[in-house]
Design a protein around this motif. Sequence first.
Motif, PDB file in Angstrom:
ATOM      1  N   PRO A 245     -10.814  -4.695  -0.260  1.00  0.00           N
ATOM      2  CA  PRO A 245     -10.432  -3.530   0.542  1.00  0.00           C
ATOM      3  C   PRO A 245     -11.543  -3.097   1.495  1.00  0.00           C
ATOM      4  O   PRO A 245     -12.705  -2.980   1.108  1.00  0.00           O
ATOM      5  CB  PRO A 245     -10.157  -2.454  -0.508  1.00  0.00           C
ATOM      6  CG  PRO A 245     -10.981  -2.849  -1.683  1.00  0.00           C
ATOM      7  CD  PRO A 245     -11.021  -4.351  -1.683  1.00  0.00           C
TER       8      PRO A 245
ATOM      9  N   ASN B 265      -1.864  -5.727  -5.400  1.00  0.00           N
ATOM     10  CA  ASN B 265      -2.037  -7.120  -4.973  1.00  0.00           C
ATOM     11  C   ASN B 265      -1.108  -8.017  -5.787  1.00  0.00           C
ATOM     12  O   ASN B 265      -1.414  -8.384  -6.930  1.00  0.00           O
ATOM     13  CB  ASN B 265      -3.492  -7.546  -5.157  1.00  0.00           C
ATOM     14  CG  ASN B 265      -3.738  -8.967  -4.668  1.00  0.00           C
ATOM     15  OD1 ASN B 265      -2.886  -9.550  -4.018  1.00  0.00           O
ATOM     16  ND2 ASN B 265      -4.913  -9.508  -4.989  1.00  0.00           N
TER      17      ASN B 265
ATOM     18  N   MET C 142       0.858  -1.192   0.000  1.00  0.00           N
ATOM     19  CA  MET C 142       0.000   0.000   0.000  1.00  0.00           C
ATOM     20  C   MET C 142       0.889   1.235   0.000  1.00  0.00           C
ATOM     21  O   MET C 142       1.893   1.300   0.718  1.00  0.00           O
ATOM     22  CB  MET C 142      -0.926   0.015   1.221  1.00  0.00           C
ATOM     23  CG  MET C 142      -1.962   1.120   1.212  1.00  0.00           C
ATOM     24  SD  MET C 142      -3.155   0.919   2.582  1.00  0.00           S
ATOM     25  CE  MET C 142      -4.338   2.200   2.193  1.00  0.00           C
TER      26      MET C 142
ATOM     27  N   SER D 159      -3.929  -3.534  -9.247  1.00  0.00           N
ATOM     28  CA  SER D 159      -3.861  -2.493  -8.217  1.00  0.00           C
ATOM     29  C   SER D 159      -5.123  -1.640  -8.271  1.00  0.00           C
ATOM     30  O   SER D 159      -5.841  -1.630  -9.270  1.00  0.00           O
ATOM     31  CB  SER D 159      -2.609  -1.627  -8.408  1.00  0.00           C
ATOM     32  OG  SER D 159      -2.666  -0.962  -9.657  1.00  0.00           O
TER      33      SER D 159
ATOM     34  N   PRO E 287      -4.995  -1.822   4.128  1.00  0.00           N
ATOM     35  CA  PRO E 287      -5.860  -2.308   3.049  1.00  0.00           C
ATOM     36  C   PRO E 287      -7.188  -2.877   3.541  1.00  0.00           C
ATOM     37  O   PRO E 287      -8.216  -2.737   2.880  1.00  0.00           O
ATOM     38  CB  PRO E 287      -5.014  -3.381   2.361  1.00  0.00           C
ATOM     39  CG  PRO E 287      -3.603  -3.017   2.693  1.00  0.00           C
ATOM     40  CD  PRO E 287      -3.655  -2.452   4.077  1.00  0.00           C
TER      41      PRO E 287
ATOM     42  N   ILE F 256      -3.497   0.406  -3.534  1.00  0.00           N
ATOM     43  CA  ILE F 256      -3.293  -0.960  -3.050  1.00  0.00           C
ATOM     44  C   ILE F 256      -2.844  -1.799  -4.235  1.00  0.00           C
ATOM     45  O   ILE F 256      -3.517  -1.822  -5.284  1.00  0.00           O
ATOM     46  CB  ILE F 256      -4.584  -1.547  -2.445  1.00  0.00           C
ATOM     47  CG1 ILE F 256      -5.017  -0.744  -1.218  1.00  0.00           C
ATOM     48  CG2 ILE F 256      -4.391  -3.019  -2.076  1.00  0.00           C
ATOM     49  CD1 ILE F 256      -6.351  -1.193  -0.636  1.00  0.00           C
TER      50      ILE F 256
END
Length: 333
Positions: free
Chosen positions: A260, A252, A221, A299, A320, A250
């Motif tokens: 989230p 991933n 993040m 993201s 997150p 964020i």
Amino acid sequence: MIATMTDPTKPPPGWYDDGSGRQRYWDGAQWTEHTAPLAPVASPADQAATVPYDTVAYGSIPGTAAGEVTPAGVTTTMPGAPSRTSEPGKVNVLGVVALVLAALGFVLACIPFVQIAGFVLLPIALVLAIVALFLPGGKWPAIAGLIVAVLGAIAGIVVFAVVTVGVVGQIVDSEVIPEIEEQLEEEFSQVPTEEAEDADGAATATLAFGDTQAWDDGVSMTVSGPEPFTPSDLAAGADQAEDVVFTLTITNDSSENVQPVVFSRLESDGVEATRILDVGAEGGQVGIPPTTAVLPGESLTWREAWSVADSASLTLQTAPSFTYEDVTWTSER
């Protein structure tokens, strides 16, 4: 032939009102069993013309007052019989008792924590007042007791409701709210430390704005530095000295989706900042947290706007989702 002597102290033989709504025959010495309906009441002129005796000659007829002239056939009460003259109004004792109980119950019902005594007395007073309405004597105590009992019950219910609401409010204020605040504090807040551990065991630190926090599962993040923000006419929450906006991302890089659930808190110069919601902001709406799941390898970016006391002194806590410990970004490093 022997003449019958009459007692001059007693009335002469004749028909007299015996007090029961009829006439009975008096033989000069005692009452007989002979009865007859009452004769019509004569006018004062007729009575004066037919008076056969007066109290000077014969004395008072039994049941009459001394010195009263009593015409024959219209006369007064039979000796020993109740008078036909109406008696003064009797006191309705049960009505008085009902009124006293109702007044006492009214007072007790208006005193918190002793209302139970009032609620016991008021129904009793109500029943007694109703019964007293059907008894001989004055009706006003029963009517007054009935009214006071009803008003006392209403007043007692109102007082009970007010006291109950107040007690419940105090219990909520003193027990429930602090407990909720404590639970929220334990769940959502974290004192900033130089090093902490997230849910996956990865070490975290207090970061500067623009840095990225990465967790062991591959999720990371980033919170950008604050930028000046100009709220639109549709904005809500812009109530402090300055307005700023952050860009949050964020990423991933894990093998599973990340849902989230972002709950950010911002402090400015020791004062809690106010979140700005602005659906008409330039570049798109701000202040609404994301809800779209972040798929592996993707993201998600959004903006958060805040109204702050001093844009040079900012500390932001966020993560997150609830499965990750909060991370602190600050401008005071």
